[in-house]
Design a protein around this motif. Structure first.
Motif, PDB file in Angstrom:
ATOM      1  N   LEU A  34       0.822  -1.203   0.000  1.00  0.00           N
ATOM      2  CA  LEU A  34       0.000   0.000   0.000  1.00  0.00           C
ATOM      3  C   LEU A  34       0.861   1.260   0.000  1.00  0.00           C
ATOM      4  O   LEU A  34       0.564   2.230  -0.714  1.00  0.00           O
ATOM      5  N   LYS A  35       1.951   1.244   0.790  1.00  0.00           N
ATOM      6  CA  LYS A  35       2.856   2.395   0.844  1.00  0.00           C
ATOM      7  C   LYS A  35       3.513   2.628  -0.513  1.00  0.00           C
ATOM      8  O   LYS A  35       3.617   3.762  -0.986  1.00  0.00           O
ATOM      9  N   SER A  36       3.943   1.554  -1.166  1.00  0.00           N
ATOM     10  CA  SER A  36       4.557   1.674  -2.491  1.00  0.00           C
ATOM     11  C   SER A  36       3.572   2.274  -3.497  1.00  0.00           C
ATOM     12  O   SER A  36       3.926   3.166  -4.270  1.00  0.00           O
ATOM     13  N   ASN A  37       2.334   1.801  -3.487  1.00  0.00           N
ATOM     14  CA  ASN A  37       1.323   2.348  -4.389  1.00  0.00           C
ATOM     15  C   ASN A  37       1.023   3.813  -4.080  1.00  0.00           C
ATOM     16  O   ASN A  37       0.851   4.626  -4.988  1.00  0.00           O
ATOM     17  N   ALA A  38       0.958   4.165  -2.805  1.00  0.00           N
ATOM     18  CA  ALA A  38       0.699   5.549  -2.416  1.00  0.00           C
ATOM     19  C   ALA A  38       1.842   6.459  -2.873  1.00  0.00           C
ATOM     20  O   ALA A  38       1.605   7.565  -3.368  1.00  0.00           O
ATOM     21  N   ASP A  39       3.084   5.996  -2.736  1.00  0.00           N
ATOM     22  CA  ASP A  39       4.243   6.773  -3.178  1.00  0.00           C
ATOM     23  C   ASP A  39       4.214   6.978  -4.691  1.00  0.00           C
ATOM     24  O   ASP A  39       4.494   8.078  -5.191  1.00  0.00           O
ATOM     25  N   LYS A  40       3.870   5.929  -5.430  1.00  0.00           N
ATOM     26  CA  LYS A  40       3.791   6.042  -6.893  1.00  0.00           C
ATOM     27  C   LYS A  40       2.676   6.993  -7.306  1.00  0.00           C
ATOM     28  O   LYS A  40       2.845   7.806  -8.216  1.00  0.00           O
ATOM     29  N   ALA A  41       1.542   6.923  -6.649  1.00  0.00           N
ATOM     30  CA  ALA A  41       0.426   7.820  -6.955  1.00  0.00           C
ATOM     31  C   ALA A  41       0.805   9.268  -6.663  1.00  0.00           C
ATOM     32  O   ALA A  41       0.486  10.175  -7.443  1.00  0.00           O
ATOM     33  N   ALA A  42       1.503   9.512  -5.561  1.00  0.00           N
ATOM     34  CA  ALA A  42       1.935  10.869  -5.223  1.00  0.00           C
ATOM     35  C   ALA A  42       2.935  11.392  -6.246  1.00  0.00           C
ATOM     36  O   ALA A  42       2.872  12.563  -6.646  1.00  0.00           O
ATOM     37  N   ALA A  43       3.852  10.534  -6.698  1.00  0.00           N
ATOM     38  CA  ALA A  43       4.833  10.941  -7.708  1.00  0.00           C
ATOM     39  C   ALA A  43       4.139  11.286  -9.022  1.00  0.00           C
ATOM     40  O   ALA A  43       4.489  12.267  -9.688  1.00  0.00           O
ATOM     41  N   LEU A  44       3.144  10.495  -9.414  1.00  0.00           N
ATOM     42  CA  LEU A  44       2.393  10.781 -10.633  1.00  0.00           C
ATOM     43  C   LEU A  44       1.615  12.091 -10.507  1.00  0.00           C
ATOM     44  O   LEU A  44       1.544  12.877 -11.451  1.00  0.00           O
ATOM     45  N   GLN A  45       1.042  12.322  -9.351  1.00  0.00           N
ATOM     46  CA  GLN A  45       0.289  13.555  -9.105  1.00  0.00           C
ATOM     47  C   GLN A  45       1.207  14.769  -9.208  1.00  0.00           C
ATOM     48  O   GLN A  45       0.846  15.788  -9.804  1.00  0.00           O
ATOM     49  N   THR A  46       2.412  14.655  -8.663  1.00  0.00           N
ATOM     50  CA  THR A  46       3.388  15.746  -8.737  1.00  0.00           C
ATOM     51  C   THR A  46       3.804  15.987 -10.178  1.00  0.00           C
ATOM     52  O   THR A  46       3.879  17.129 -10.632  1.00  0.00           O
ATOM     53  N   ALA A  47       4.076  14.910 -10.923  1.00  0.00           N
ATOM     54  CA  ALA A  47       4.479  15.038 -12.327  1.00  0.00           C
ATOM     55  C   ALA A  47       3.356  15.662 -13.154  1.00  0.00           C
ATOM     56  O   ALA A  47       3.600  16.516 -14.007  1.00  0.00           O
ATOM     57  N   LEU A  48       2.134  15.260 -12.902  1.00  0.00           N
ATOM     58  CA  LEU A  48       0.992  15.795 -13.636  1.00  0.00           C
ATOM     59  C   LEU A  48       0.797  17.278 -13.341  1.00  0.00           C
ATOM     60  O   LEU A  48       0.536  18.069 -14.251  1.00  0.00           O
ATOM     61  N   ALA A  49       0.967  17.664 -12.090  1.00  0.00           N
ATOM     62  CA  ALA A  49       0.810  19.074 -11.728  1.00  0.00           C
ATOM     63  C   ALA A  49       1.877  19.926 -12.407  1.00  0.00           C
ATOM     64  O   ALA A  49       1.609  21.052 -12.830  1.00  0.00           O
ATOM     65  N   GLY A  50       3.075  19.391 -12.566  1.00  0.00           N
ATOM     66  CA  GLY A  50       4.152  20.120 -13.224  1.00  0.00           C
ATOM     67  C   GLY A  50       3.992  20.194 -14.724  1.00  0.00           C
ATOM     68  O   GLY A  50       4.523  21.078 -15.382  1.00  0.00           O
ATOM     69  N   ALA A  51       3.254  19.247 -15.305  1.00  0.00           N
ATOM     70  CA  ALA A  51       3.089  19.206 -16.756  1.00  0.00           C
ATOM     71  C   ALA A  51       2.033  20.186 -17.235  1.00  0.00           C
ATOM     72  O   ALA A  51       2.041  20.601 -18.379  1.00  0.00           O
ATOM     73  N   GLY A  52       1.133  20.564 -16.388  1.00  0.00           N
ATOM     74  CA  GLY A  52       0.049  21.442 -16.802  1.00  0.00           C
ATOM     75  C   GLY A  52      -1.015  20.647 -17.532  1.00  0.00           C
ATOM     76  O   GLY A  52      -0.851  19.469 -17.830  1.00  0.00           O
TER      77      GLY A  52
END
Length: 152
Positions: A34-52
């Motif tokens: 669960l922690k690994s999935n949460a970390d991956k989801a947070a990383a994707l969210q950060t990347a998406l926010a930076g991409a616009g």
């Protein structure tokens, strides 16, 4: 004692002895997954926010039948787009913010043409373009409505 296929979690049978260590190992494995999935989801969210996010704006204009440097076609957008497509009456003009001052329009009046010297420029969020060849090449056939899609 059987194990699940993906995480090797304990699956007891009626004859198995249930041990606290089995529960603790399974809970630790579940917690780590669960922690690994949460970390991956947070990383994707950060990347998406930076991409616009891509957004579009649609417009249209009606041709005047004029062309040339003294009669450019002008289109004003809400802000300067990254790319613009203009279509209509056998006319197709793609532009991006990475092009130089000249663009190529594809159009047909009595046959298929490519206009290699369509000149365009930006003034803030207003695009202007012209062709010295004719109003067909400029995408400015009198009374014809052209569709414009801007990508941000």
């Amino acid at each position: 004692m059987n194990k699940t296929a993906n995480f090797q979690l304990t699956q007891w049978e009626k004859t198995d002895r249930i041990m606290m260590e089995d529960f603790n190992r399974d809970n630790a494995a579940i917690d780590a997954a669960l922690k690994s999935n949460a970390d991956k989801a947070a990383a994707l969210q950060t990347a998406l926010a930076g991409a616009g996010n891509c957004s579009i704006e649609t417009k249209s204009y009606t041709g005047t039948g004029k062309n040339g440097k003294s009669n450019p076609t002008r289109i004003t957008f809400s802000k300067k787009p990254k790319a613009v497509l203009i279509c209509g009456y056998g006319y197709f003009l793609p532009l991006t913010d990475k092009c130089g001052a000249h663009a190529q329009a594809i159009y047909s009046s009595d046959r298929l043409y490519i206009e290699p010297d369509l000149v365009y420029s930006w003034s803030g969020s207003t695009l202007q373009f012209y062709s010295d060849r004719d109003f067909w090449a400029q995408g400015n056939v009198k009374d014809y409505v052209y569709q414009v899609i801007a990508f941000y």
